[in-house]
Design a protein around this motif. Structure first.
Motif, PDB file in Angstrom:
ATOM      1  N   ASP A 269       0.829  -1.210   0.000  1.00  0.00           N
ATOM      2  CA  ASP A 269       0.000   0.000   0.000  1.00  0.00           C
ATOM      3  C   ASP A 269       0.861   1.256   0.000  1.00  0.00           C
ATOM      4  N   LEU A 270       1.941   1.247   0.810  1.00  0.00           N
ATOM      5  CA  LEU A 270       2.847   2.396   0.832  1.00  0.00           C
ATOM      6  C   LEU A 270       3.518   2.560  -0.524  1.00  0.00           C
ATOM      7  N   ALA A 271       3.940   1.465  -1.132  1.00  0.00           N
ATOM      8  CA  ALA A 271       4.569   1.536  -2.449  1.00  0.00           C
ATOM      9  C   ALA A 271       3.602   2.103  -3.483  1.00  0.00           C
ATOM     10  N   ARG A 272       2.332   1.696  -3.419  1.00  0.00           N
ATOM     11  CA  ARG A 272       1.337   2.226  -4.351  1.00  0.00           C
ATOM     12  C   ARG A 272       1.203   3.733  -4.184  1.00  0.00           C
ATOM     13  N   HIS A 273       1.165   4.188  -2.932  1.00  0.00           N
ATOM     14  CA  HIS A 273       1.065   5.622  -2.675  1.00  0.00           C
ATOM     15  C   HIS A 273       2.289   6.355  -3.238  1.00  0.00           C
ATOM     16  N   LEU A 274       3.472   5.804  -3.044  1.00  0.00           N
ATOM     17  CA  LEU A 274       4.688   6.454  -3.530  1.00  0.00           C
ATOM     18  C   LEU A 274       4.744   6.457  -5.056  1.00  0.00           C
ATOM     19  N   LEU A 275       4.284   5.402  -5.678  1.00  0.00           N
ATOM     20  CA  LEU A 275       4.245   5.370  -7.145  1.00  0.00           C
ATOM     21  C   LEU A 275       3.302   6.438  -7.694  1.00  0.00           C
ATOM     22  N   GLU A 276       2.224   6.689  -6.974  1.00  0.00           N
ATOM     23  CA  GLU A 276       1.249   7.681  -7.420  1.00  0.00           C
ATOM     24  C   GLU A 276       1.691   9.105  -7.143  1.00  0.00           C
ATOM     25  N   SER A 277       2.448   9.307  -6.073  1.00  0.00           N
ATOM     26  CA  SER A 277       2.697  10.664  -5.588  1.00  0.00           C
ATOM     27  C   SER A 277       4.119  11.166  -5.802  1.00  0.00           C
ATOM     28  N   THR A 278       5.041  10.324  -6.296  1.00  0.00           N
ATOM     29  CA  THR A 278       6.428  10.746  -6.497  1.00  0.00           C
ATOM     30  C   THR A 278       6.930  10.306  -7.868  1.00  0.00           C
ATOM     31  N   ASP A 279       8.085  10.862  -8.256  1.00  0.00           N
ATOM     32  CA  ASP A 279       8.788  10.432  -9.471  1.00  0.00           C
ATOM     33  C   ASP A 279       9.936   9.492  -9.140  1.00  0.00           C
ATOM     34  N   TRP A 280       9.989   8.989  -7.937  1.00  0.00           N
ATOM     35  CA  TRP A 280      11.109   8.157  -7.519  1.00  0.00           C
ATOM     36  C   TRP A 280      11.250   6.928  -8.413  1.00  0.00           C
ATOM     37  N   PRO A 281      12.499   6.505  -8.662  1.00  0.00           N
ATOM     38  CA  PRO A 281      12.703   5.244  -9.387  1.00  0.00           C
ATOM     39  C   PRO A 281      12.102   4.074  -8.617  1.00  0.00           C
ATOM     40  N   VAL A 282      11.799   3.016  -9.335  1.00  0.00           N
ATOM     41  CA  VAL A 282      11.144   1.857  -8.726  1.00  0.00           C
ATOM     42  C   VAL A 282      11.983   1.280  -7.590  1.00  0.00           C
ATOM     43  N   ASP A 283      13.314   1.223  -7.770  1.00  0.00           N
ATOM     44  CA  ASP A 283      14.166   0.660  -6.709  1.00  0.00           C
ATOM     45  C   ASP A 283      14.093   1.494  -5.441  1.00  0.00           C
ATOM     46  N   LEU A 284      14.017   2.825  -5.584  1.00  0.00           N
ATOM     47  CA  LEU A 284      13.918   3.682  -4.399  1.00  0.00           C
ATOM     48  C   LEU A 284      12.565   3.516  -3.734  1.00  0.00           C
ATOM     49  N   VAL A 285      11.510   3.435  -4.515  1.00  0.00           N
ATOM     50  CA  VAL A 285      10.178   3.190  -3.947  1.00  0.00           C
ATOM     51  C   VAL A 285      10.194   1.881  -3.163  1.00  0.00           C
ATOM     52  N   ALA A 286      10.812   0.851  -3.722  1.00  0.00           N
ATOM     53  CA  ALA A 286      10.865  -0.445  -3.046  1.00  0.00           C
ATOM     54  C   ALA A 286      11.586  -0.345  -1.714  1.00  0.00           C
ATOM     55  N   ARG A 287      12.699   0.375  -1.687  1.00  0.00           N
ATOM     56  CA  ARG A 287      13.448   0.507  -0.422  1.00  0.00           C
ATOM     57  C   ARG A 287      12.658   1.304   0.606  1.00  0.00           C
ATOM     58  N   ARG A 288      12.053   2.406   0.180  1.00  0.00           N
ATOM     59  CA  ARG A 288      11.310   3.249   1.130  1.00  0.00           C
ATOM     60  C   ARG A 288      10.065   2.533   1.654  1.00  0.00           C
ATOM     61  N   ALA A 289       9.534   1.606   0.884  1.00  0.00           N
ATOM     62  CA  ALA A 289       8.351   0.859   1.320  1.00  0.00           C
ATOM     63  C   ALA A 289       8.712  -0.411   2.082  1.00  0.00           C
ATOM     64  N   GLY A 290       9.991  -0.707   2.208  1.00  0.00           N
ATOM     65  CA  GLY A 290      10.408  -1.890   2.953  1.00  0.00           C
ATOM     66  C   GLY A 290      10.351  -3.178   2.158  1.00  0.00           C
ATOM     67  N   LEU A 291      10.258  -3.063   0.830  1.00  0.00           N
ATOM     68  CA  LEU A 291      10.187  -4.260  -0.015  1.00  0.00           C
ATOM     69  C   LEU A 291      11.535  -4.646  -0.606  1.00  0.00           C
ATOM     70  N   GLY A 292      12.570  -3.899  -0.270  1.00  0.00           N
ATOM     71  CA  GLY A 292      13.931  -4.275  -0.624  1.00  0.00           C
ATOM     72  C   GLY A 292      14.349  -3.861  -2.018  1.00  0.00           C
ATOM     73  N   THR A 293      13.935  -4.601  -3.017  1.00  0.00           N
ATOM     74  CA  THR A 293      14.394  -4.381  -4.385  1.00  0.00           C
ATOM     75  C   THR A 293      13.222  -4.145  -5.327  1.00  0.00           C
ATOM     76  N   GLY A 294      13.567  -3.607  -6.498  1.00  0.00           N
ATOM     77  CA  GLY A 294      12.541  -3.411  -7.504  1.00  0.00           C
ATOM     78  C   GLY A 294      11.903  -4.719  -7.927  1.00  0.00           C
TER      79      GLY A 294
END
Length: 320
Positions: A269-294
């Motif tokens: 859910d956090l990753a979905r929010h970050l994908l919608e609200s930021t331009d961050w690369p997928v790998d960064l979204v994954a790290r910030r959401a606690g999912l590790g890697t893209g």
């Protein structure tokens, strides 16, 4: 503007009848303009008896269903006979026949019987109230009934579990149509959670466990603030001042899911929010959401919503 038509049948349950107008009616764009219009109709345009101690004055008849984008059917007492033998009365068949091909059709709770009897759930996944799931499956053997989930989205046909699960499903549709920011705004306006964890399992009657005086809500809130960290069940149990075994049992009793599954859901859910609200690369979204890697994000996102991060971002991020 997306037009939602709500079909009020004889003996309709007022709470469920009001859900579409309340949820879709609260959806606004950034300028405050409504995103949906909601119109209620009956079969013949006359008064509709409810399952409570009052009737409804409904001015539109079922021909409305030919002109809307989404049809929502709340549960009603008139469906009780249908759930006994599974045969669709001619007047209900005629009402459903008015719906244009490609229209999105939503059944709340036991209105799933109506869709199944019309053949709209043949060889498709669906759900209904947990008390009715076995009966629905026995009557309509080609329907793939899932008794555990709060709702099922099968594209143009959607079904929900009982009562408040209709809220969950309508919020899901707002999110599907307009993204998480607007859906979350609707949830805040209606003072309901934008997403409920677990499925119907947490509501099925079972022996009540001995009271302990403690719960896992505080630990859940603590974990949500630390989703980027590599949390373990042992850490969650330690925060709750209990053993891993006791914590896991108590957590499932309260949420209907395991701590690991719950953490994954929160991170997605956090990753979905970050994908919608930021331009961050997928790998960064994954790290910030606690999912590790893209790669891990892609795996979990596909499991949750059926698409990868880039496709999700193109679909749900507002243009511009």
């Amino acid at each position: 503007m997306h037009h939602v038509g709500v079909l009020a049948l004889d003996g309709v349950h007022p709470f469920e009848l009001g859900i579409p107008a309340r949820i879709f009616g609260a959806a606004r764009d950034e300028s405050g303009n409504p995103l949906y219009t909601v119109t209620t109709c009956g079969l013949d345009g006359g008064p509709v008896r409810t399952g409570a101690d009052f009737d409804l004055a409904v001015s539109r008849d079922a021909t409305l269903l030919a002109a809307v984008d989404t049809v929502v059917i709340p549960p009603a007492q008139c469906l009780a006979e249908l759930r006994e033998h599974g045969r669709l009365p001619d007047h209900l068949r005629a009402a459903l026949a008015a719906i244009r091909p490609g229209t999105r059709i939503v059944a709340i709770c036991t209105a799933s019987y109506l869709l199944a009897a019309a053949g709209l759930l043949d060889h498709r996944p669906a759900t209904t109230h947990w008390r009715e799931a076995d009966r629905l499956q026995r009557l309509f053997t080609t329907t793939r009934v899932d008794p555990d989930v709060l709702y099922v989205d099968d594209g143009d046909v959607l079904t929900s579990a009982g009562v408040a699960a209709g809220i969950d499903l309508c919020l899901h549709l707002v999110r599907r149509d307009h993204g998480s920011r607007i859906a979350n705004d609707v949830a805040r306006s209606c003072v309901v959670p934008p997403w409920r964890d677990g499925g119907q399992a947490q509501y099925i009657r079972r022996p009540v466990p001995e009271p302990t005086g403690t719960g896992t809500a505080a630990t859940q809130a603590w974990a949500v603030e630390r989703l980027a960290d590599p949390l373990t069940v042992a850490q969650l149990a330690a925060h709750a001042h209990t053993s891993v075994r006791t914590f896991s049992r108590r957590f499932r009793e309260e949420t209907g899911t395991t701590p690991v599954q719950w953490l994954t859901r929160q991170r997605v859910d956090l990753a979905r929010h970050l994908l919608e609200s930021t331009d961050w690369p997928v790998d960064l979204v994954a790290r910030r959401a606690g999912l590790g890697t893209g790669a891990s994000l892609r795996h979990h996102l596909r499991a949750a919503v059926g698409v990868g991060p880039q496709a999700y971002r193109r679909t749900f991020r507002p243009a511009g």
